[in-house]
Design a protein around this motif. Structure first.
Motif, PDB file in Angstrom:
ATOM      1  N   GLU A   1       0.702  -1.299  -0.119  1.00  0.00           N
ATOM      2  CA  GLU A   1      -0.057  -0.074   0.002  1.00  0.00           C
ATOM      3  C   GLU A   1       1.035   0.590   0.072  1.00  0.00           C
ATOM      4  OE1 GLU A   1      -2.872   0.159   3.402  1.00  0.00           O
ATOM      5  OE2 GLU A   1      -2.352  -2.220   2.950  1.00  0.00           O
ATOM      6  N   VAL A   2       0.383   2.343  -0.959  1.00  0.00           N
ATOM      7  CA  VAL A   2       1.470   3.284  -1.137  1.00  0.00           C
ATOM      8  C   VAL A   2       0.210   4.856  -0.163  1.00  0.00           C
ATOM      9  CG1 VAL A   2       2.631   5.171  -2.345  1.00  0.00           C
ATOM     10  CG2 VAL A   2       2.953   2.175  -2.364  1.00  0.00           C
ATOM     11  N   TYR A   3       1.079   5.538   0.854  1.00  0.00           N
ATOM     12  CA  TYR A   3       0.281   6.155   0.945  1.00  0.00           C
ATOM     13  C   TYR A   3       0.579   7.918   0.303  1.00  0.00           C
ATOM     14  CZ  TYR A   3      -2.896   2.875   3.193  1.00  0.00           C
ATOM     15  OH  TYR A   3      -3.849   2.111   3.698  1.00  0.00           O
ATOM     16  N   VAL A   4       0.267   9.043   0.550  1.00  0.00           N
ATOM     17  CA  VAL A   4       0.449  10.040   0.578  1.00  0.00           C
ATOM     18  C   VAL A   4      -0.367  10.881   1.207  1.00  0.00           C
ATOM     19  CG1 VAL A   4       1.093  12.284  -0.840  1.00  0.00           C
ATOM     20  CG2 VAL A   4       1.327   9.633  -2.464  1.00  0.00           C
ATOM     21  N   LYS A   5       0.679  11.861   1.921  1.00  0.00           N
ATOM     22  CA  LYS A   5       0.009  12.979   2.808  1.00  0.00           C
ATOM     23  C   LYS A   5      -0.187  13.893   2.059  1.00  0.00           C
ATOM     24  CE  LYS A   5      -0.209  13.498   7.807  1.00  0.00           C
ATOM     25  NZ  LYS A   5       0.804  13.501   8.880  1.00  0.00           N
ATOM     26  N   GLU A   6      -1.215  14.334   2.681  1.00  0.00           N
ATOM     27  CA  GLU A   6      -1.861  16.033   1.031  1.00  0.00           C
ATOM     28  C   GLU A   6      -2.868  16.826   2.991  1.00  0.00           C
ATOM     29  OE1 GLU A   6      -3.533  14.468  -1.681  1.00  0.00           O
ATOM     30  OE2 GLU A   6      -1.634  14.371  -3.457  1.00  0.00           O
ATOM     31  N   GLY A   7      -1.778  17.829   2.748  1.00  0.00           N
ATOM     32  CA  GLY A   7      -2.912  18.257   3.473  1.00  0.00           C
ATOM     33  C   GLY A   7      -2.995  17.783   5.001  1.00  0.00           C
ATOM     34  N   GLY A   8      -2.278  17.285   5.435  1.00  0.00           N
ATOM     35  CA  GLY A   8      -1.934  16.938   6.759  1.00  0.00           C
ATOM     36  C   GLY A   8      -3.069  15.183   7.088  1.00  0.00           C
ATOM     37  N   LYS A   9      -3.805  14.974   5.643  1.00  0.00           N
ATOM     38  CA  LYS A   9      -4.643  13.895   5.629  1.00  0.00           C
ATOM     39  C   LYS A   9      -3.304  12.637   4.143  1.00  0.00           C
ATOM     40  CE  LYS A   9      -8.905  12.304   4.679  1.00  0.00           C
ATOM     41  NZ  LYS A   9     -10.698  12.558   3.807  1.00  0.00           N
ATOM     42  N   TRP A  10      -3.350  11.576   5.015  1.00  0.00           N
ATOM     43  CA  TRP A  10      -2.824  10.412   4.002  1.00  0.00           C
ATOM     44  C   TRP A  10      -4.079  10.160   2.799  1.00  0.00           C
ATOM     45  CZ3 TRP A  10       2.067   9.217   3.749  1.00  0.00           C
ATOM     46  CH2 TRP A  10       2.523   9.542   5.128  1.00  0.00           C
ATOM     47  N   LYS A  11      -3.673   9.569   1.877  1.00  0.00           N
ATOM     48  CA  LYS A  11      -4.597   9.059   1.362  1.00  0.00           C
ATOM     49  C   LYS A  11      -3.771   7.750   0.220  1.00  0.00           C
ATOM     50  CE  LYS A  11      -7.798  11.658  -0.523  1.00  0.00           C
ATOM     51  NZ  LYS A  11      -9.238  11.113  -0.405  1.00  0.00           N
ATOM     52  N   MET A  12      -4.223   7.077  -0.269  1.00  0.00           N
ATOM     53  CA  MET A  12      -4.138   5.422  -0.892  1.00  0.00           C
ATOM     54  C   MET A  12      -3.962   6.225  -2.410  1.00  0.00           C
ATOM     55  SD  MET A  12      -5.277   2.184  -1.426  1.00  0.00           S
ATOM     56  CE  MET A  12      -4.411   1.208   0.332  1.00  0.00           C
TER      57      MET A  12
END
Length: 159
Positions: free
Chosen positions: A133-144
């Motif tokens: 699983e790869v997650y990216v943190k944008e605006g303080g929130k993790w998105k897959m």
């Protein structure tokens, strides 16, 4: 004498390399940082949402450009949500035997050693997978950003 020196150098090099390894499921490591635990908890919650076919929550988790790689193909967010909602794949139960996460800046790569009980095309099947699983943190929130199932050669442990 030369063999002893070469052997010692190889031994020292292997110790150095072992310290540089990524965290892998099933290996004893120090406790997770707060951010790593956040990603591990999110992944655990995601497995529950998938089992419950909670496409509303998954829609918020999956990035618009996310990709999903399965044994039978790969596709994007819309197809994954439609597959779950329509019951083409029902992620009935994921038994997680080990999980690890490595964070690089705003990107987290999580590995899960699982047995997955799923209903695919009306047939109940169980497979051993390493799930990336790869997650990216944008605006303080993790998105897959990505979810990839890789078949493991080990026997299924789930009873």
């Amino acid at each position: 004498m030369k063999k002893i020196i070469v052997g010692m150098c190889l031994c020292i090099a292997s110790v150095q390399l072992s310290q540089a390894q990524a965290k892998l499921p099933g290996l004893t490591t120090t406790s997770a940082t707060k951010e790593e635990q956040e990603v591990l908890d999110l992944s655990k919650t995601k497995w529950t949402w998938m089992a419950d076919k909670n496409v509303e929550s998954l829609n918020g988790l999956f990035d618009e450009k996310s990709v999903f790689v399965h044994m039978g193909g790969s596709w994007g967010k819309t197809q994954e949500l439609n597959t779950i909602k329509g019951g083409m794949i029902w992620y009935k139960k994921a038994e997680v035997y080990g999980a690890s996460v490595n964070i690089f800046g705003n990107t987290a790569i999580l590995l899960n050693d699982i047995d997955l009980l799923a209903v695919v095309g009306g047939n109940e099947v169980t497979h051993a997978f390493m799930v990336t699983e790869v997650y990216v943190k944008e605006g303080g929130k993790w998105k897959m950003g990505s979810l990839t199932f890789s078949t493991l050669l080990r026997p299924v442990k789930m009873k």
